[in-house]
Scaffold this motif. Sequence first.
Motif, PDB file in Angstrom:
ATOM      1  N   ASN A  72       0.807  -1.219   0.000  1.00 23.32           N
ATOM      2  CA  ASN A  72       0.000   0.000   0.000  1.00 23.32           C
ATOM      3  C   ASN A  72       0.843   1.273   0.000  1.00 23.32           C
ATOM      4  O   ASN A  72       0.317   2.366   0.138  1.00 23.32           O
ATOM      5  CB  ASN A  72      -1.000  -0.009   1.158  1.00 23.32           C
ATOM      6  N   GLY A  73       2.148   1.123  -0.157  1.00 25.75           N
ATOM      7  CA  GLY A  73       2.978   2.297  -0.395  1.00 25.75           C
ATOM      8  C   GLY A  73       3.532   2.959   0.844  1.00 25.75           C
ATOM      9  O   GLY A  73       4.165   3.999   0.743  1.00 25.75           O
ATOM     10  N   GLN A  74       3.311   2.365   2.020  1.00 20.90           N
ATOM     11  CA  GLN A  74       3.849   2.986   3.235  1.00 20.90           C
ATOM     12  C   GLN A  74       5.304   2.624   3.438  1.00 20.90           C
ATOM     13  O   GLN A  74       5.975   3.201   4.268  1.00 20.90           O
ATOM     14  CB  GLN A  74       3.037   2.547   4.454  1.00 20.90           C
ATOM     15  N   ASN A  75       5.766   1.640   2.692  1.00 27.24           N
ATOM     16  CA  ASN A  75       7.110   1.138   2.886  1.00 27.24           C
ATOM     17  C   ASN A  75       7.708   0.824   1.525  1.00 27.24           C
ATOM     18  O   ASN A  75       7.012   0.361   0.634  1.00 27.24           O
ATOM     19  CB  ASN A  75       7.040  -0.132   3.752  1.00 27.24           C
ATOM     20  N   MET A  76       8.982   1.110   1.350  1.00 29.74           N
ATOM     21  CA  MET A  76       9.664   0.934   0.075  1.00 29.74           C
ATOM     22  C   MET A  76      10.385  -0.411   0.085  1.00 29.74           C
ATOM     23  O   MET A  76      11.187  -0.670   0.974  1.00 29.74           O
ATOM     24  CB  MET A  76      10.646   2.092   0.019  1.00 29.74           C
ATOM     25  N   PRO A  77      10.101  -1.305  -0.883  1.00 32.94           N
ATOM     26  CA  PRO A  77      10.849  -2.567  -0.919  1.00 32.94           C
ATOM     27  C   PRO A  77      12.311  -2.347  -1.333  1.00 32.94           C
ATOM     28  O   PRO A  77      12.619  -1.386  -2.028  1.00 32.94           O
ATOM     29  CB  PRO A  77      10.092  -3.390  -1.968  1.00 32.94           C
ATOM     30  N   ASP A  78      13.200  -3.247  -0.867  1.00 34.79           N
ATOM     31  CA  ASP A  78      14.588  -3.182  -1.320  1.00 34.79           C
ATOM     32  C   ASP A  78      14.680  -3.646  -2.761  1.00 34.79           C
ATOM     33  O   ASP A  78      15.427  -3.103  -3.563  1.00 34.79           O
ATOM     34  CB  ASP A  78      15.475  -4.088  -0.446  1.00 34.79           C
ATOM     35  N   SER A  79      13.929  -4.689  -3.070  1.00 36.08           N
ATOM     36  CA  SER A  79      13.917  -5.159  -4.456  1.00 36.08           C
ATOM     37  C   SER A  79      12.604  -5.865  -4.719  1.00 36.08           C
ATOM     38  O   SER A  79      11.843  -6.147  -3.785  1.00 36.08           O
ATOM     39  CB  SER A  79      15.095  -6.108  -4.691  1.00 36.08           C
ATOM     40  N   GLY A  80      12.342  -6.158  -5.976  1.00 33.91           N
ATOM     41  CA  GLY A  80      11.098  -6.815  -6.321  1.00 33.91           C
ATOM     42  C   GLY A  80      10.160  -5.866  -7.042  1.00 33.91           C
ATOM     43  O   GLY A  80      10.395  -4.659  -7.100  1.00 33.91           O
ATOM     44  N   ARG A  81       9.105  -6.461  -7.606  1.00 32.79           N
ATOM     45  CA  ARG A  81       8.169  -5.654  -8.374  1.00 32.79           C
ATOM     46  C   ARG A  81       6.749  -5.869  -7.886  1.00 32.79           C
ATOM     47  O   ARG A  81       6.381  -6.942  -7.442  1.00 32.79           O
ATOM     48  CB  ARG A  81       8.247  -6.028  -9.863  1.00 32.79           C
ATOM     49  N   PRO A 114       0.951   6.119  -0.647  1.00 29.10           N
ATOM     50  CA  PRO A 114      -0.351   5.473  -0.420  1.00 29.10           C
ATOM     51  C   PRO A 114      -1.497   6.173  -1.149  1.00 29.10           C
ATOM     52  O   PRO A 114      -2.378   5.530  -1.707  1.00 29.10           O
ATOM     53  CB  PRO A 114      -0.524   5.579   1.089  1.00 29.10           C
ATOM     54  N   ARG A 115      -1.467   7.528  -1.168  1.00 29.85           N
ATOM     55  CA  ARG A 115      -2.601   8.205  -1.795  1.00 29.85           C
ATOM     56  C   ARG A 115      -2.626   7.975  -3.297  1.00 29.85           C
ATOM     57  O   ARG A 115      -3.685   7.945  -3.909  1.00 29.85           O
ATOM     58  CB  ARG A 115      -2.600   9.692  -1.457  1.00 29.85           C
ATOM     59  N   ALA A 116      -1.447   7.796  -3.919  1.00 30.16           N
ATOM     60  CA  ALA A 116      -1.394   7.521  -5.355  1.00 30.16           C
ATOM     61  C   ALA A 116      -1.924   6.117  -5.627  1.00 30.16           C
ATOM     62  O   ALA A 116      -2.635   5.888  -6.606  1.00 30.16           O
ATOM     63  CB  ALA A 116       0.033   7.674  -5.855  1.00 30.16           C
ATOM     64  N   ILE A 117      -1.591   5.193  -4.743  1.00 28.08           N
ATOM     65  CA  ILE A 117      -2.067   3.822  -4.915  1.00 28.08           C
ATOM     66  C   ILE A 117      -3.585   3.766  -4.723  1.00 28.08           C
ATOM     67  O   ILE A 117      -4.294   3.067  -5.443  1.00 28.08           O
ATOM     68  CB  ILE A 117      -1.317   2.893  -3.930  1.00 28.08           C
ATOM     69  N   TRP A 118      -4.090   4.570  -3.788  1.00 29.59           N
ATOM     70  CA  TRP A 118      -5.546   4.661  -3.600  1.00 29.59           C
ATOM     71  C   TRP A 118      -6.208   5.150  -4.879  1.00 29.59           C
ATOM     72  O   TRP A 118      -7.258   4.645  -5.288  1.00 29.59           O
ATOM     73  CB  TRP A 118      -5.836   5.634  -2.456  1.00 29.59           C
ATOM     74  N   ARG A 119      -5.584   6.106  -5.559  1.00 29.33           N
ATOM     75  CA  ARG A 119      -6.182   6.653  -6.783  1.00 29.33           C
ATOM     76  C   ARG A 119      -6.242   5.610  -7.894  1.00 29.33           C
ATOM     77  O   ARG A 119      -7.040   5.732  -8.820  1.00 29.33           O
ATOM     78  CB  ARG A 119      -5.405   7.878  -7.271  1.00 29.33           C
ATOM     79  N   LEU A 120      -5.382   4.588  -7.793  1.00 27.49           N
ATOM     80  CA  LEU A 120      -5.441   3.515  -8.792  1.00 27.49           C
ATOM     81  C   LEU A 120      -6.664   2.632  -8.590  1.00 27.49           C
ATOM     82  O   LEU A 120      -7.028   1.864  -9.476  1.00 27.49           O
ATOM     83  CB  LEU A 120      -4.191   2.636  -8.682  1.00 27.49           C
ATOM     84  N   GLY A 121      -7.262   2.688  -7.405  1.00 30.11           N
ATOM     85  CA  GLY A 121      -8.416   1.839  -7.136  1.00 30.11           C
ATOM     86  C   GLY A 121      -8.148   0.783  -6.079  1.00 30.11           C
ATOM     87  O   GLY A 121      -8.494  -0.380  -6.244  1.00 30.11           O
TER      88      GLY A 121
END
Lengths: 628, 234, 263
Positions: free
Chosen positions: C54-63, C76-83
């Motif tokens: 949900n965007g509160q934390n940045m992964p070290d790697s991965g997609r 998080p707010r950008a991810i919310w806008r995605l739906g």
Amino acid sequence: MAFYFVQFLTGLASAASLFLVASGLSIIFGVTRIVNFAHGAFYMLGAYVAFTLTERFSGALGFWGGIVVAALIVAIIGVLVEMVLLRRIYHAPELFQLLATFGLTLMVQDIVVMIWGPDDLLGRRAPGFKGAVDFFGQNIPSYDLFLIALCPIVLGILWLLFQRTRWGVLVRAATQDRDMVAALGVNQKWLFTSVFALGVFLAALGGALQIPRDAVHHALDLRIIVEVFVVVVIGGLGSIIGAFVAAVLVSELNAFGILIFPKISIILVFLVMAVVLIVRPWGLFGKPEAAARRTPGLTVTPWRPLTSGERLMSLGALVLAAMLPLFAGNYALTVGSEIAIFVIFAASLHFLMSVGGLASFGHAAYFGLGAYGVAFLAKAAGLPMIVSLLLGPVLGLLGAAVFGFFAVQLSGVYFAMLTLAFAQIVWSIAFQWVEVTGGDNGILGVWPERWAASPANFYWLSLGITALVITVLRVMVFSPFGFALRATRDSPLRSEAIGINGKRVQWTAFVISGTVAGIGGALFAYLKGSVFPDSVGISLSVDALVMVLLGGVETVSGAVIGAIVFKAANIWLVSQTDLSKLVLGGFIVLMVVAFPKGIVGTLETIRNRRRSAGTKSALATSRIEVAE
Amino acid sequence: MKLQVADLNSFYGPAHILFDIALEVGEGEVVALLGRNGAGKSTTFRSIVGLVENRSGRIVFEGKDVSREPTHAIVRGGLGYVPEERRIFTDLTVEENLEVGRQPKRRNAPHWTHEKLFTLFPNLGEMRNRSGGRMSGGEQQMLTIARTLMGNPSLVLLDEPSEGLSPKIVEQMVDAILAMKKEGVSIVVSEQNLHFARLISDRAYIIERGKICFGGTMAELDARPDIRDAHLSL
Amino acid sequence: MSMVPTLLKVEGLSKSYGGVHAVRSVSFELRAGEILALIGPNGAGKSTCFDMLNGQNMPDSGRIHLLGEDTVGRKPRAIWRLGVGRTFQITATFPTMTVRENVQVALVSYGRQLFNLWGSTAAYAREEAGRLLDLVGMGAYAERPCGELAYGDLKRLELAIALANQPRLLLMDEPTAGMAPRERIELMRLTASIAREQSIGVLFTEHDMDVVFEHADRILVLNRGSLIAEGSPEEVRGNPQVRAIYLGEGLVYDARHREGAGA
């Protein structure tokens, strides 16, 4: 080269007092969660008491004993303050605690002048450290070297105290969760008292140790507290190491800043603080604060727009106010205009505080900027009054836009301290940049044009603008923007999760609030016909806070009532007594302890209680579940 | 009788939360206080240890009325309290957390040392110098209990010890509580998980809307599925 | 099955703190209308995983492919806008507003009216807010102050708020924590029916095995940051490794859900 080295050492020596006071503030905040505004007052008291003792008792023992005993005496005063006042407000919102301790500061200012008089006092020099050490042709006072050595020693002792003793473990535990410590069988009352005593002791020691270096006077408190706020914001509130590093940093910036920008060395400190805040919003060694706790008993009654009946009543009150020139004299009308202007000022802060949940402790900055804006436009550019009135507040807007951008990165007490520091920067510029602002002499001759010159006309102008501003602010409270702002205040987590850019919303609110304050300031410049650095001063900022609290911080526009009552009482009080700070300070303390909901808030509570008398049982059962 | 609560009424502000609560805990007994979220379980515990200021009624612990004493004095008297949501000191190490809870030896209660506690909760012994913030939820729950035991209590109030824990850890919790009981500690557990409560308790009370509406042995409770289902929302 | 679009595709997600691997190379997919549970011992990395999604934390790697977009590094707010709708372990609502206003704020944000200084919020999307509240059974409480709601009702209000942006995906962090058994079942039943009806994918973490086994289509089991099992409730229940590290003897949840007892 040697010169710069000596300058560096001077900076380190100045850091000693700053560190002592800042670490005391940090320790107290860590456990009690109170940002002790009165810390500057304890510092000042330490200096005054030490002055008296060292004058009275001669010799090395008299001097060093006097310093330590002074710090102990002030610590005992601190204990009394803690037991009588602070114990009553540990569970109050942090804003109230800041205000109560500020009220104490005001009282101490008057008391100090009563006891020691208004003149600067020069203390005697430290026995054994009277001379100077020669360093490649530059002199270093040996007392400075003593202070430089003292700093790390105190740091070491504090470290041992907190890491190696049971008391230290308990204090660190209480820093995190006070109630839990009590639930494990620790008498937290005495734990708090001992922590407060230690913190005050450090502050008073810092003040006492300054007497060989500096004159003792009754404005020491505000001077040190602003620097200390800057130190703890940079170092991180609650961190002793942070206080140490930041005290050294700030002192060195001051020491070298004076060489580079002699007049505006404080700007350098400000720039460093801004950079730190952007990179690490909780300071170099601080930790992100948990969200500010909501105070139990806080009203959960949702806000409503005025009913049509209430609208009529407000309109009636306005018409009544507009009829004042029919029966009042010129003095009363000038007072009326001043009150109207302060309604605007208080309402601007109220919008930021109540709706936005952001308690600015330096709101006078934007009021004053509006006033200076008008003065520049009217005096320097010679623009007509209407144009100046419209454009003057733009300076407030710009100031709010710049400072607000940084301030909204923080919240709670950090926000309060930062806004205070910003206001103090504006004040120093107004005070020191004599070529532009006239410094202490201000800018004179900002008189209204003929159409607005008569007291009655100016009163109607002020009243009209006030009514307009209040209406616009109220509409904004209930606009989608107002709800977004309240959402950010109520739950930052949830608002981010529904797509609200909280910082941008708060920044916008800050700019709106600063602009409105600027409008008040613009009118104020014309009312007084002049502008002085006072219009930016801390005491004006605090007046605004008191007006908001007096009206009721949980109301939609209680500030209107708060401003009217406060300003009228204030004008009357100043005409009656020389000890207005003592009375005002006492009033603030009393209000916080006994009357935290304010006038409008209390009235609303009474009305709601009457209304809900019938549905009370239903309410009680629904609250059971909330309470858990 | 270890603990006797009678006519306990509690208020938050104007809201009346607890109504005439009465309950008893015998020497060495494990008693469950069952009820929904918001029924008043935590408030009951908080009232007993004096964390709710506005309360009235009698709270007799080991024959002495403690209803007017401050929290720290009640706890020092040997009544331990483990709050919900763990609330360990995350900045302190495991050993420092235990130090905060340390109280002198008591005549009528088992004495707990670090070593004894590390036998009860082996995980903690392996991380003595780890800071509380770097422990898992299960380990934190163990630590809160161990920390309270450092006060050598003769009675412990355990508020929702199984909440938010994995089933496996909850089973370890069952073992730990039974071990505490065996040492002679009396325990009151507030719970929503009836499966868990059944494994540890001798008796149970059900609280609903701030009132006690059932009290009896676990067998008696099982014999009344109507009461159980109505008040526990099973 | 292949006709159902993939909403979320996670590949090789990793995160470590100070040398400790909180999440190691986690990969999974979630389809529209599917209810996926993420379980595991405390400290297994569930929250870290969730926070990265949900965007509160940045992964070290991965997609992270969310609804066709790479969302790593977004707020998080950008991810919310995605739906993406969210509910929290400890409910996050606006206590000084009414229940209806709580939903209206979310709708204001969805309608991009946040900086409207002049309109009336009371009139904004009133019916839509009412519809959402009816959907979660909170219609009768619309004018109540949110601060007075009981805990279970707050959870339902949170669900209504989470549905305001017409999400394609719901992220629910321990949705039934702190609720009574029957309330738990009811809330998840409601969530499941809305999800199936509107073809919303649901990812939730949970410790109540009664809820998980009753409602999850598929279960992911995380231990020490790694996925150790994935499958239907029956498969996970029967997995000896999962029982050893997480489920235990099955003494503390409903007997119906123990291994071998059948669904």
